[in-house]
Design an enzyme around this catalytic site. Structure first.
Site, short mmCIF file in Angstrom:
data_model
loop_
_atom_site.label_atom_id
_atom_site.label_comp_id
_atom_site.label_asym_id
_atom_site.label_seq_id
_atom_site.Cartn_x
_atom_site.Cartn_y
_atom_site.Cartn_z
N GLU A 1 0.79 -1.24 0.00
CA GLU A 1 0.00 0.00 0.00
C GLU A 1 0.81 1.28 0.00
O GLU A 1 0.27 2.36 -0.20
CB GLU A 1 -1.00 0.02 1.16
N ASN A 2 2.13 1.18 0.20
CA ASN A 2 2.95 2.40 0.10
C ASN A 2 3.30 2.73 -1.34
O ASN A 2 4.02 3.70 -1.60
CB ASN A 2 4.21 2.27 0.94
#
Length: 571
Positions: free
Chosen positions: A395-396
């Site tokens: 998710e980064n």
């Protein structure tokens, strides 16, 4: 090695100032004419081309750039932040220590008169001296909006003891609130956090200091959100986040302010830049206009007001290599690393994690797009059958996360959601956090596997805080479970906690991450299906039991009633 690249034909930043010269410069309120010429050879530069429609520079264009009506490049961070006022709202880019504006933060820390800052960031660095930690330790930050405290135990202690005000907000929500501000919108409606303390304002922003008996009061209540029902589903309104100043780091910046980010440093960089009145970028490489191709620009110069050379080295929060880890695929924290001890308890815990991960791997299928949470979840990729490929989303800002790097492959700009060094597979893509969570909330991820502190018989999940004791923050978890109709949510966890208490309960006792979101629970003892939508009467159904265990074991260690499938499998 961080360096500033300037063609030799120009005097801009060609020489590094001596410490004595730097001290002399910083003692003045404004640079001298000779110093200005040193870092700013010409007024606001424009591309050289034959177009006749080049906009006039005008008073407004120049006055936006610097108080001295010169170019965007400044001699150093100290001068660039000299006019930031106490009480300002600062938007800080970075994920962990990846992409943080270390040079600018150092300059802010040196300004002891700069106090009472409100800072918005995904997280606040580690417990050491990098990221925003120095500003937290010095007390210059008094208020924060963030999604994850993580390893910054000092910040956690300050919050619990009433020394700092925190507003916890889901990672993807922070990204969208920043995007909304930069786009001129009042805010967003989102499913992330529906039915949790994020909706009700149940997480206090600030406590009083403990009295002689250890008693505390809530000084600032949490923010209760407006709720709207659309197509039968609840959404909460999250207001845009505007900043006075944005600070970020970029790999390459030209004199017009156009920025290029390397890999996962992109996460929050473009978002904070667009949401602030004044944007300051520290550049690892400063180049002339035209040296960055138009198709290579990640952030257009219109969003950047000041450029300073990056002089503080970037840091790696968790350097992990394939040689160091017992897992091929990244995890986070201690769970993916070889233990120095081999006690029976350690060996038993390792065996339990491996059993869970092996069973979780069966939830994945060839070609699936998956998000595997840090720890046990991402270990599932270690046990995929030969030839089966899944696309791992981090998710980064990664789609196509690969294994841990070899020692000579380590890159500080490629990390996973656990802040560990990783690699990318062929065909991988990188993007900012708004794009990443758009994939997640939009249901484009097929399977999401997460860990849990508690999970209920109705599919409620709790995995981010123990009030008064452990405040990790939700990070991206609330976003990851926000669309369970499109993304299958699988929870993996040990069946009982370290005290032997069940983690599977009729009702969660800890603050919720999501309501009725979990479809399957995998533990070291059993596998349950969850009727989260109540289509078949609701509740849990036992579908598999681990080898060496019995139905009576499961009943004894489960804190919720459950049905038993007609045919119960083994794993």
């Amino acid at each position: 090695m961080i360096k500033t690249i300037i063609p030799s034909a120009r005097p801009l930043l060609r020489t590094r100032l001596s410490p004595r010269a730097t001290t002399s410069i910083l003692s003045r309120s404004t640079p001298s004419l000779s110093q200005v010429r040193l870092y700013n050879h010409e007024p606001y530069p424009t591309p050289k081309h034959d177009l006749k429609s080049v906009p006039s520079k005008g008073d407004h264009a120049e006055s936006r750039i610097t108080p001295w009506r010169k170019g965007k490049v400044w001699i150093d961070a100290q001068h660039a932040i000299a006019d930031i006022k106490s009480g300002s709202t600062v938007l800080s880019a970075g994920f962990g220590l990846c992409g943080t504006a270390e040079t600018i933060i150092t300059a802010m820390h040196e300004r002891k008169d700069l106090q009472d800052l409100m800072v918005v960031s995904n997280n606040a660095g580690n417990a050491g001296t990098a990221g925003l930690s120095p500003l937290v330790t010095s007390g210059q930050i008094q208020r924060m909006i963030l999604s994850y405290l993580g390893t910054n135990k000092g910040l956690m202690a300050n919050y619990i003891n009433g020394k700092i005000s925190l507003e916890l907000s889901p990672q993807g929500t922070i990204a969208e609130r920043l995007r909304a501000a930069g786009s001129g919108m009042p805010g967003i409606y989102t499913r992330s956090g529906v039915g949790t303390f994020i909706e009700t304002g149940g997480i206090p922003r600030r406590f009083s200091a403990p009295d002689a008996n250890g008693k505390q009061d809530v000084v600032q209540e949490g923010v209760k959100k407006e709720v709207k029902v659309v197509d039968g589903k609840k959404y909460i309104f999250e207001p845009a986040i505007h900043g006075d100043v944005a600070i970020l780091r970029a790999w390459k910046v030209d004199r017009a302010g156009n920025c290029v980010f390397r890999y996962t440093t992109k996460a929050f960089g473009p978002l904070v830049a667009k949401a602030a009145k004044l944007t300051i970028v520290e550049a690892e490489n400063i180049v002339e206009i035209g040296e960055i191709g138009a198709m290579d620009i990640d952030l257009a110069g219109i969003y950047v007001d000041r450029i300073v050379p990056a002089t503080v080295d970037k840091q790696i929060e968790i350097k992990t290599t394939r040689e160091q880890s017992e897992n091929v695929t990244p995890s986070s924290g201690d769970e993916g690393h070889k233990s120095e001890t081999t006690t029976p308890a350690v060996a038993q815990a390792k065996e339990a994690r491996e059993r869970i991960a092996k069973r979780a791997s069966k939830e994945l299928y060839d070609g699936a797009y998956v998000n595997l949470g840090v720890g046990i979840p991402v270990m599932a990729a270690n046990y995929l059958p030969e030839g089966q490929k899944v696309w791992i989303q981090s998710e980064n800002g990664i789609l196509g996360m690969g294994p841990y790097p070899l020692e000579d492959e380590v890159d500080a700009d490629i990390i996973n959601a656990g802040k560990e060094t990783v690699t990318l597979v062929p065909g991988a893509a990188v993007f900012d956090s708004s794009e990443s969570f758009g994939m997640i909330r939009g249901g484009h991820v097929d399977v999401s596997i997460l860990g849990a502190m508690e999970v209920s018989a109705t599919g409620d999940l709790a995995n981010y805080m123990i009030p008064g004791k452990l405040i990790k923050g939700m990070g991206g978890a609330m976003d990851l479970v926000s669309n369970p109709d499109s993304t299958k949510i699988v929870v993996v966890t040990t069946h009982v906690d370290k005290h032997g208490k069940p983690k599977i309960l009729e009702k969660c006792s800890l603050p919720l991450t999501g309501v009725s979101v979990v479809s399957r629970i995998i533990t070291d003892l059993a596998v349950f299906d969850v009727d989260r939508t109540n289509e078949n009467g609701g509740g849990l159904t036992l579908i598999e039991i681990a080898e060496g265990h019995t139905l009576e074991d499961i009943k004894e260690k489960t804190g919720a009633s459950f049905k038993v499938a007609e045919k119960v499998g083994k794993f």
